[in-house]
Design a protein around this motif. Structure first.
Motif, PDB file in Angstrom:
ATOM      1  N   ASN A 209      34.953   3.314  48.536  1.00  0.00           N
ATOM      2  CA  ASN A 209      36.292   3.356  47.953  1.00  0.00           C
ATOM      3  C   ASN A 209      36.433   2.148  47.018  1.00  0.00           C
ATOM      4  O   ASN A 209      36.281   1.007  47.456  1.00  0.00           O
ATOM      5  CB  ASN A 209      37.336   3.293  49.073  1.00  0.00           C
ATOM      6  N   PRO A 210      36.720   2.366  45.733  1.00  0.00           N
ATOM      7  CA  PRO A 210      36.785   1.237  44.801  1.00  0.00           C
ATOM      8  C   PRO A 210      37.927   0.262  45.108  1.00  0.00           C
ATOM      9  O   PRO A 210      37.842  -0.914  44.737  1.00  0.00           O
ATOM     10  CB  PRO A 210      36.972   1.904  43.440  1.00  0.00           C
ATOM     11  N   ASP A 211      38.966   0.728  45.797  1.00  0.00           N
ATOM     12  CA  ASP A 211      40.088  -0.153  46.111  1.00  0.00           C
ATOM     13  C   ASP A 211      39.799  -1.081  47.281  1.00  0.00           C
ATOM     14  O   ASP A 211      40.315  -2.195  47.337  1.00  0.00           O
ATOM     15  CB  ASP A 211      41.337   0.679  46.433  1.00  0.00           C
ATOM     16  N   THR A 212      38.978  -0.618  48.254  1.00  0.00           N
ATOM     17  CA  THR A 212      38.710  -1.431  49.449  1.00  0.00           C
ATOM     18  C   THR A 212      37.290  -1.980  49.491  1.00  0.00           C
ATOM     19  O   THR A 212      37.025  -2.954  50.192  1.00  0.00           O
ATOM     20  CB  THR A 212      38.918  -0.603  50.726  1.00  0.00           C
ATOM     21  N   GLY A 213      36.375  -1.319  48.792  1.00  0.00           N
ATOM     22  CA  GLY A 213      34.969  -1.682  48.909  1.00  0.00           C
ATOM     23  C   GLY A 213      34.321  -1.118  50.156  1.00  0.00           C
ATOM     24  O   GLY A 213      33.168  -1.415  50.448  1.00  0.00           O
TER      25      GLY A 213
ATOM     26  N   ASN B 179      36.918   1.835  56.937  1.00  0.00           N
ATOM     27  CA  ASN B 179      37.246   0.574  57.572  1.00  0.00           C
ATOM     28  C   ASN B 179      36.589   0.551  58.957  1.00  0.00           C
ATOM     29  O   ASN B 179      36.864   1.409  59.803  1.00  0.00           O
ATOM     30  CB  ASN B 179      38.766   0.441  57.694  1.00  0.00           C
TER      31      ASN B 179
END
Length: 137
Positions: free
Chosen positions: A54-58, A62
């Protein structure tokens, strides 16, 4: 595609015994694992999921969420239990490491999919020399 893993541990007792067989057949096939007083292992469960970052979280997912899912749905129900008697999702099954891995897959796959990733592999280590891997096939 990238793969991430979470390892959890649990201790549990079980017995490998086919009630349709004689004592001699059970002893011949399962050896000490057929002991009427059960036997135990310190298991390691390695859950591998796969997906895109995910580009927003890396993250693929989770790992804190994965930990909570595995712990709540699986290891809390297995830890310090008699797998033959105390675990609802293993009721009526031979509690071999293979069957445990398949049962864990069936529980985790749909929940992990809700997080937009796929369950890739369940690896269950029974002893330092014996383990199984299941890929949902």
């Amino acid at each position: 595609m990238i793969y991430i893993q979470r390892r959890e541990r649990f201790s549990a007792a079980h017995q490998l015994y086919n009630p349709n067989w004689t004592e001699e057949q059970n002893e011949a096939v399962f050896g000490k694992c057929a002991n009427h007083n059960f036997h135990g292992h310190n298991f390691e469960l390695i859950v591998t999921v796969k997906g895109e970052v995910n580009p927003d979280t890396g993250f693929v997912m989770n790992l804190a969420d994965l930990k909570k899912i595995v712990k709540t749905l699986v290891t809390d129900k297995l830890d310090h239990k008699n797998l033959n008697r105390d675990v609802d999702f293993l009721a009526g099954q031979m509690t071999s490491t293979e069957n445990i891995a398949i049962a864990v897959w069936k529980i985790l796959a749909p929940v992990i999919a809700e997080h937009g990733v796929a369950l890739h592999c369940i690896r269950l280590v029974e002893t330092e020399n014996n383990s199984v891997e299941y890929y949902g096939e």
